[in-house]
Design a protein around this motif. Sequence first.
Motif, PDB file in Angstrom:
ATOM      1  N   VAL A  97      53.333  51.235  27.864  1.00 37.24           N
ATOM      2  CA  VAL A  97      52.282  52.215  28.137  1.00 37.24           C
ATOM      3  C   VAL A  97      52.929  53.386  28.867  1.00 37.24           C
ATOM      4  O   VAL A  97      53.665  53.195  29.831  1.00 37.24           O
ATOM      5  CB  VAL A  97      51.170  51.599  29.021  1.00 37.24           C
ATOM      6  CG1 VAL A  97      50.119  52.647  29.364  1.00 37.24           C
ATOM      7  CG2 VAL A  97      50.537  50.405  28.332  1.00 37.24           C
TER       8      VAL A  97
ATOM      9  N   VAL B 220      46.725  58.307  28.178  1.00 38.31           N
ATOM     10  CA  VAL B 220      47.471  57.075  27.956  1.00 38.31           C
ATOM     11  C   VAL B 220      48.054  57.071  26.540  1.00 38.31           C
ATOM     12  O   VAL B 220      47.387  57.454  25.583  1.00 38.31           O
ATOM     13  CB  VAL B 220      46.525  55.859  28.143  1.00 38.31           C
ATOM     14  CG1 VAL B 220      47.195  54.565  27.731  1.00 38.31           C
ATOM     15  CG2 VAL B 220      46.035  55.803  29.581  1.00 38.31           C
ATOM     16  N   HIS B 221      49.299  56.610  26.432  1.00 36.65           N
ATOM     17  CA  HIS B 221      49.956  56.482  25.131  1.00 36.65           C
ATOM     18  C   HIS B 221      50.484  55.053  25.013  1.00 36.65           C
ATOM     19  O   HIS B 221      51.119  54.540  25.937  1.00 36.65           O
ATOM     20  CB  HIS B 221      51.087  57.498  24.999  1.00 36.65           C
ATOM     21  CG  HIS B 221      50.590  58.898  25.201  1.00 36.65           C
ATOM     22  ND1 HIS B 221      49.877  59.575  24.242  1.00 36.65           N
ATOM     23  CD2 HIS B 221      50.650  59.703  26.284  1.00 36.65           C
ATOM     24  CE1 HIS B 221      49.538  60.757  24.715  1.00 36.65           C
ATOM     25  NE2 HIS B 221      49.993  60.859  25.954  1.00 36.65           N
ATOM     26  N   LEU B 222      50.170  54.424  23.884  1.00 35.32           N
ATOM     27  CA  LEU B 222      50.495  53.012  23.680  1.00 35.32           C
ATOM     28  C   LEU B 222      51.544  52.835  22.601  1.00 35.32           C
ATOM     29  O   LEU B 222      51.511  53.518  21.573  1.00 35.32           O
ATOM     30  CB  LEU B 222      49.229  52.251  23.277  1.00 35.32           C
ATOM     31  CG  LEU B 222      48.049  52.358  24.239  1.00 35.32           C
ATOM     32  CD1 LEU B 222      46.830  51.667  23.651  1.00 35.32           C
ATOM     33  CD2 LEU B 222      48.412  51.767  25.587  1.00 35.32           C
TER      34      LEU B 222
ATOM     35  N   ASP C 250      44.799  55.136  22.318  1.00 38.66           N
ATOM     36  CA  ASP C 250      45.920  56.061  22.468  1.00 38.66           C
ATOM     37  C   ASP C 250      45.402  57.492  22.624  1.00 38.66           C
ATOM     38  O   ASP C 250      44.560  57.948  21.856  1.00 38.66           O
ATOM     39  CB  ASP C 250      46.862  55.981  21.268  1.00 38.66           C
ATOM     40  CG  ASP C 250      48.154  56.719  21.518  1.00 38.66           C
ATOM     41  OD1 ASP C 250      48.956  56.225  22.328  1.00 38.66           O
ATOM     42  OD2 ASP C 250      48.352  57.804  20.927  1.00 38.66           O
TER      43      ASP C 250
ATOM     44  N   ILE D  51      47.677  46.374  29.241  1.00 37.44           N
ATOM     45  CA  ILE D  51      47.540  47.833  29.153  1.00 37.44           C
ATOM     46  C   ILE D  51      46.936  48.363  30.450  1.00 37.44           C
ATOM     47  O   ILE D  51      47.457  49.298  31.055  1.00 37.44           O
ATOM     48  CB  ILE D  51      46.674  48.232  27.928  1.00 37.44           C
ATOM     49  CG1 ILE D  51      47.432  47.946  26.631  1.00 37.44           C
ATOM     50  CG2 ILE D  51      46.265  49.702  28.009  1.00 37.44           C
ATOM     51  CD1 ILE D  51      46.561  47.996  25.378  1.00 37.44           C
TER      52      ILE D  51
ATOM     53  N   GLN E  86      49.373  48.229  33.387  1.00 37.56           N
ATOM     54  CA  GLN E  86      50.386  49.279  33.335  1.00 37.56           C
ATOM     55  C   GLN E  86      49.784  50.655  33.641  1.00 37.56           C
ATOM     56  O   GLN E  86      50.412  51.487  34.289  1.00 37.56           O
ATOM     57  CB  GLN E  86      51.097  49.284  31.977  1.00 37.56           C
ATOM     58  CG  GLN E  86      52.044  48.112  31.806  1.00 37.56           C
ATOM     59  CD  GLN E  86      52.969  48.281  30.608  1.00 37.56           C
ATOM     60  OE1 GLN E  86      53.313  49.377  30.211  1.00 37.56           O
ATOM     61  NE2 GLN E  86      53.368  47.148  30.029  1.00 37.56           N
ATOM     62  N   VAL E  87      48.554  50.901  33.181  1.00 38.13           N
ATOM     63  CA  VAL E  87      47.881  52.162  33.478  1.00 38.13           C
ATOM     64  C   VAL E  87      47.636  52.276  34.980  1.00 38.13           C
ATOM     65  O   VAL E  87      47.902  53.314  35.592  1.00 38.13           O
ATOM     66  CB  VAL E  87      46.559  52.303  32.689  1.00 38.13           C
ATOM     67  CG1 VAL E  87      45.709  53.456  33.210  1.00 38.13           C
ATOM     68  CG2 VAL E  87      46.835  52.474  31.198  1.00 38.13           C
TER      69      VAL E  87
END
Length: 146
Positions: free
Chosen positions: A62, A72-74, A97, A136, A139-140
């Motif tokens: 992430v 956020v980018h996955l 995403d 996710i 991590q965010v």
Amino acid sequence: MSDLPPALAELVDDFADVGPKDRLQLLLELSQELPDLPERYRDAAATMEQVHECQSPLFLAVEVDDDADHRVHLFFSAPPEAPTTRGFAGIMVTGLDGEPAADVLAVPDDFYTALGLAQAVSPLRLRGMAAMLARIKKQVRSATAA
């Protein structure tokens, strides 16, 4: 579900609009749309977090932008021979995403139940999807706390 980002809500609606057999087909289609990894994540085991709850080897990373929305980018790595796992990753990428961190964190932990996949896949696989979302969010939170 009103707490979902628009793209994720649309996916939930798409799954709700079809029968159980077609839901599995939709999941398989999403598995084929999972984007390739950028070069920096090519060695998934060394550069990404493994989601051990998934039955197939799945790794995720992430990234969170430094802008005001913390978009956020996955990134996911899952083998082609694991279409269900790749499909779950596809749901996450398609639905989350590019969304602001606050919107990603607001997704209900059990949103996947609204997809109606309980008849199509095992509870163990659904647990893997829940674990993906949990990782996710973790991590965010970590990226936005700094």
